[in-house]
Scaffold this active site. Structure first.
Site, mmCIF file in Angstrom:
data_model
loop_
_atom_site.group_PDB
_atom_site.id
_atom_site.type_symbol
_atom_site.label_atom_id
_atom_site.label_comp_id
_atom_site.label_asym_id
_atom_site.label_seq_id
_atom_site.Cartn_x
_atom_site.Cartn_y
_atom_site.Cartn_z
ATOM 1 N N GLU A 1 -3.725 -9.444 3.886
ATOM 2 C CA GLU A 1 -4.480 -9.119 5.097
ATOM 3 C C GLU A 1 -5.608 -10.097 5.401
ATOM 4 O O GLU A 1 -5.868 -10.401 6.577
ATOM 5 C CB GLU A 1 -5.040 -7.691 4.987
ATOM 6 N N GLU B 1 0.827 -1.201 0.000
ATOM 7 C CA GLU B 1 0.000 0.000 0.000
ATOM 8 C C GLU B 1 0.866 1.259 0.000
ATOM 9 O O GLU B 1 0.522 2.262 -0.634
ATOM 10 C CB GLU B 1 -0.928 -0.017 1.219
#
Length: 260
Positions: free
Chosen positions: A130, A110
């Site tokens: 995640e 990210e």
């Protein structure tokens, strides 16, 4: 030794995450990174930033799960720039080049997605794992990746956490250049040098338009350009640098940019 190191090379600020072994990010590191990006934004002598990390295995493993185990909340405030100091720093105004030296996992991916340009080592890999940890990629992954890749590829990455190699990332346009590990920083510096040779107000205007026109169609984009609501674009149009560029071209010489 600080977890974040900075070095000025010419007009480029090189920012290095130095948290071995995985260069994972806790709140303190996010705040230190934001300080570095704020320095890039505020210093008129700096024109571009390079973000990289120590070692060759990890660029960044994302959120520091050891800090989480020690009590850092999943909802902890990472400061005004968001996670890693950049993922929510929307008006930095100067380009950041991510020089990805290894694995970019979770928040590390990210963080890379929040950069403007990416140079990756050949062995680098990217993943948003995640969901395998009971979480989701809410530091920008679920927002930025769909804007840049086909939905099926995005769903694959977000729902399985699979790794993407540097060549595959380049094939999808997530990476600008894939280079041997030894050539990573030289390639990033070359890219930064090309940016620094351009007019600073024009560079700022490009970044502003890319940010503000994201998701618009061409008609809406032109309406935005004509609206007067883009201060960096207006500053560029009325600048001495714009006149200098045309003058230098006709005089067959290199322009002298003053950022005004």
């Amino acid at each position: 030794m600080p977890d974040v190191r900075t070095e000025v090379t010419g007009q480029t600020l090189v920012i290095t995450i130095d948290r071995p072994p995985a260069n994972a990010i806790d709140v303190a590191t996010s705040l230190a990174l934001h300080d570095a990006f704020s320095r890039l934004r505020c210093d008129p002598d700096l024109r571009a930033g390079i973000l990289t990390a120590t070692g060759e295995r990890f660029f960044c493993a994302g959120w520091d799960l050891k800090a989480a185990a020690a009590g850092e909340s999943i909802e902890a405030d990472h400061g005004p720039g968001g996670f890693a100091g950049l993922t929510e720093f929307f008006d930095l105004g100067k380009p950041v080049i991510a020089a990805v030296n290894g694995l970019a996992l979770g928040g590390g991916f990210e963080l890379m997605l929040a950069a403007d340009l990416v140079v990756a080592a050949e062995h680098a890999e990217f993943a948003l794992p995640e969901v395998t940890l009971g979480l989701l990629a809410d530091a920008g992954g679920v927002l930025r990746l769909p804007a840049r890749l086909p939905r099926a590829i995005v769903a694959d990455c977000l729902l399985t956490g699979r790794r993407m190699t540097a060549p595959e990332a380049a094939s999808w346009g997530l990476v600008n250049r894939v280079v041997p590990a030894a050539g990573l920083l030289p390639a990033a510096r070359e890219l930064a040098g090309a940016i620094c040779a351009a007019a600073p107000l024009a560079v700022a205007a490009v970044l502003e338009i890319l940010r503000e026109a994201a998701g618009m169609d061409v008609r809406q984009g032109f309406e935005l350009l004509r609206s007067g609501n883009l201060p960096a674009y207006r500053a560029m149009l009325n600048s001495a640098d714009a006149r200098e560029g045309a003058r230098a071209f006709t005089e067959r010489r290199a322009p002298v940019w003053r950022g005004q």
